[in-house]
Design an enzyme around this catalytic site. Sequence first.
Site, PDB file in Angstrom:
ATOM      1  N   SER A 131       0.826  -1.198   0.000  1.00 36.91           N
ATOM      2  CA  SER A 131       0.000   0.000   0.000  1.00 36.91           C
ATOM      3  C   SER A 131       0.861   1.248   0.000  1.00 36.91           C
ATOM      4  O   SER A 131       1.946   1.271   0.565  1.00 36.91           O
ATOM      5  CB  SER A 131      -0.920   0.028   1.218  1.00 36.91           C
ATOM      6  OG  SER A 131      -1.617   1.261   1.238  1.00 36.91           O
ATOM      7  N   LYS A 185      -4.327  -6.875   3.405  1.00 39.95           N
ATOM      8  CA  LYS A 185      -4.414  -5.752   2.442  1.00 39.95           C
ATOM      9  C   LYS A 185      -5.868  -5.495   2.054  1.00 39.95           C
ATOM     10  O   LYS A 185      -6.293  -4.358   1.883  1.00 39.95           O
ATOM     11  CB  LYS A 185      -3.563  -6.045   1.201  1.00 39.95           C
ATOM     12  CG  LYS A 185      -3.651  -4.952   0.129  1.00 39.95           C
ATOM     13  CD  LYS A 185      -3.092  -3.641   0.623  1.00 39.95           C
ATOM     14  CE  LYS A 185      -3.402  -2.379  -0.130  1.00 39.95           C
ATOM     15  NZ  LYS A 185      -3.746  -2.328  -1.476  1.00 39.95           N
ATOM     16  N   HIS A 188      -7.386  -3.621   4.846  1.00 38.49           N
ATOM     17  CA  HIS A 188      -6.812  -2.268   4.754  1.00 38.49           C
ATOM     18  C   HIS A 188      -7.662  -1.427   3.792  1.00 38.49           C
ATOM     19  O   HIS A 188      -8.046  -0.297   4.088  1.00 38.49           O
ATOM     20  CB  HIS A 188      -5.360  -2.348   4.268  1.00 38.49           C
ATOM     21  CG  HIS A 188      -4.785  -1.031   3.812  1.00 38.49           C
ATOM     22  ND1 HIS A 188      -5.115  -0.447   2.608  1.00 38.49           N
ATOM     23  CD2 HIS A 188      -3.924  -0.176   4.425  1.00 38.49           C
ATOM     24  CE1 HIS A 188      -4.482   0.706   2.479  1.00 38.49           C
ATOM     25  NE2 HIS A 188      -3.746   0.894   3.573  1.00 38.49           N
ATOM     26  N   ASN A 189      -7.952  -2.004   2.634  1.00 42.64           N
ATOM     27  CA  ASN A 189      -8.716  -1.253   1.636  1.00 42.64           C
ATOM     28  C   ASN A 189     -10.153  -1.005   2.080  1.00 42.64           C
ATOM     29  O   ASN A 189     -10.722   0.043   1.790  1.00 42.64           O
ATOM     30  CB  ASN A 189      -8.687  -1.980   0.290  1.00 42.64           C
ATOM     31  CG  ASN A 189      -7.365  -1.780  -0.425  1.00 42.64           C
ATOM     32  OD1 ASN A 189      -6.348  -1.487   0.202  1.00 42.64           O
ATOM     33  ND2 ASN A 189      -7.344  -1.943  -1.727  1.00 42.64           N
ATOM     34  N   GLU A 192      -9.931   1.810   4.267  1.00 41.04           N
ATOM     35  CA  GLU A 192      -9.678   2.979   3.388  1.00 41.04           C
ATOM     36  C   GLU A 192     -11.009   3.529   2.847  1.00 41.04           C
ATOM     37  O   GLU A 192     -11.262   4.731   2.897  1.00 41.04           O
ATOM     38  CB  GLU A 192      -8.765   2.500   2.251  1.00 41.04           C
ATOM     39  CG  GLU A 192      -8.468   3.484   1.147  1.00 41.04           C
ATOM     40  CD  GLU A 192      -7.631   2.805   0.030  1.00 41.04           C
ATOM     41  OE1 GLU A 192      -6.524   2.303   0.320  1.00 41.04           O
ATOM     42  OE2 GLU A 192      -8.091   2.774  -1.128  1.00 41.04           O
TER      43      GLU A 192
HETATM   44  C1  6PG Z   1      -3.250   1.302  -1.599  1.00 33.89           C
HETATM   45  C2  6PG Z   1      -4.568   1.427  -2.308  1.00 33.89           C
HETATM   46  C3  6PG Z   1      -4.503   0.787  -3.649  1.00 33.89           C
HETATM   47  C4  6PG Z   1      -5.604   1.248  -4.576  1.00 33.89           C
HETATM   48  C5  6PG Z   1      -6.995   1.016  -4.068  1.00 33.89           C
HETATM   49  C6  6PG Z   1      -8.000   1.836  -4.851  1.00 33.89           C
HETATM   50  O1  6PG Z   1      -3.292   0.794  -0.504  1.00 33.89           O
HETATM   51  O2  6PG Z   1      -2.240   1.746  -2.149  1.00 33.89           O
HETATM   52  O3  6PG Z   1      -5.550   0.809  -1.541  1.00 33.89           O
HETATM   53  O4  6PG Z   1      -4.433  -0.593  -3.484  1.00 33.89           O
HETATM   54  O5  6PG Z   1      -5.439   2.600  -4.771  1.00 33.89           O
HETATM   55  O6  6PG Z   1      -7.271  -0.324  -4.227  1.00 33.89           O
HETATM   56  O7  6PG Z   1      -9.177   1.175  -4.750  1.00 33.89           O
HETATM   57  P1  6PG Z   1     -10.485   1.564  -5.518  1.00 33.89           P
HETATM   58  O8  6PG Z   1     -10.115   1.797  -6.957  1.00 33.89           O
HETATM   59  O9  6PG Z   1     -11.369   0.400  -5.337  1.00 33.89           O
HETATM   60  O10 6PG Z   1     -10.970   2.816  -4.866  1.00 33.89           O
END
Ligand code: 6PG
Length: 472
Positions: A131, A185, A188-189, A192
């Site tokens: 990430s 991960k 994590h998302n 996010e």
């Molecule tokens: C990270 C982000 C990366 C990506 C996301 C975007 O940790 O660097 O999470 O993996 O930017 O997956 O996700 P979406 O396109 O679903 O918003």
Amino acid sequence: MVEFGYDFGLVGLGVMGRNFILNVADNGFSAFGHDLDEIKVESLITEGRDSEKINASSNVETFTNSLSVPRKILLLVPAGTIVDTVIESLLPHLDKGDILIDSGNSFFTDTNRREEYLKSKGIHFFGAGISGGARGARLGPSIMPGGSEEAYEEVQPIFEAVAAKFNGEPCVAYLGPKSAGNYVKMVHNGIEYGLMQLTSEIYDILKKLGGFSNAELHEIFKKWNEGRLQSYLVEITSEILKKEDEHANGYLIDKILDKAKQKGTGKWTSQNAMDLGIPIPSIDIAVSMREVSAMKEEREKASGLYKSLGTEKVGKDELEKAAEEALYFGFVLTYAQGFHQLTEASMEYGYEFEPSTIARIWRAGCIIRAGLLEEIATAYSKNKKLSHLLLDMSFVNKIESTLQSARKIISAAIKNGIPLPGHTNSLTYFDAFRSKKLPLNLIQAQRDYFGSHTYERIDREGIFHTEWEDLK
Ligand code: 6PG
């Protein structure tokens, strides 16, 4: 130029891959890249021309022959069948004991399947979520490896060198067997998604009820980022809000279409939480809101059909203070749900997670990095058996001191017809979580009434059924 025996190989020279390989070389390891796209290969060679340590080829054999054994090859290609295709293209050129690492956002069950398949061929395969976006890949991402610990130890020195550092500690750690790395991960998302939704709602309410300008909002988020809300997402929000439009007058944020896309990792987090029976409503609603945002045409029609409420303005100082507290409350609730999911998944899938380790490697480099993670790490390291973050005393205090503001902000939003679903779901989850008694006794009675599904009683042991209707 190193002729052969490169320390590290990387497949997929898109922006992330190219940046990661440059990061590896900056840290003293020789690295060889591979991509079928000649342009990407050439661009890496050009970019790395001043370094003795970088090379690349579009030829798979040249690539694998250039690596020292056991080969350590990181895949940074889009999740899905492409990963399988890349594995098949490499396989004839690999030797037993070589290590393949998938750092894309692969679904965790795919990683389990690939690990099993490659084990039968003597190849170590593991997932290591990365990430931090393109900048993180170049300057130091957070890395989330799982799988074979023995294989991880081979790449550990490279990962520790390239990872982001928090107070000198690398933001990478072995997380557990099988697909532990991809699973972490994924969550994590999910977190996010939740934090982004909460932040966008606060931006909305400050604008609509407080009448704050973009310049003022920039200052507010900047100030918040210096306090307990310190986090990457609050920081970039502040930066976004001050960006002027290059193509027209005004701020860029006001020109961006309000339809948010998604690649699926947030949805997977929600789907898997459902499978595990773990409630994560702050993340679920963030996924749903991206879907609602996509219904632009319908939303436009509906806005003409239903009367708008008109918004009453709220005093700026009062609103700003309450918004900061509400956002903090929402952040805590979202992390709490994400960590709860990790705790349960650990038991269900045998990942043996140490939540404090996960919190620690998220303190820098990744998208959800935040000051709060230090306190989360402390809570879980103090009490290894902590089943839920909201049961930690230091978090009880944090919640108690911000809860009233969350209620105030949500009430104001509801009264004025401003959607605040992330905050509402967080508060509702909290109110349910702290309820000794919920009205679900009635649901049990209804189930038993129409389907003889039985119920338990509060005053005696056993399973009960009642003939609710007189059928004569
Ligand atoms: C990270 C982000 C990366 C990506 C996301 C975007 O940790 O660097 O999470 O993996 O930017 O997956 O996700 P979406 O396109 O679903 O918003």
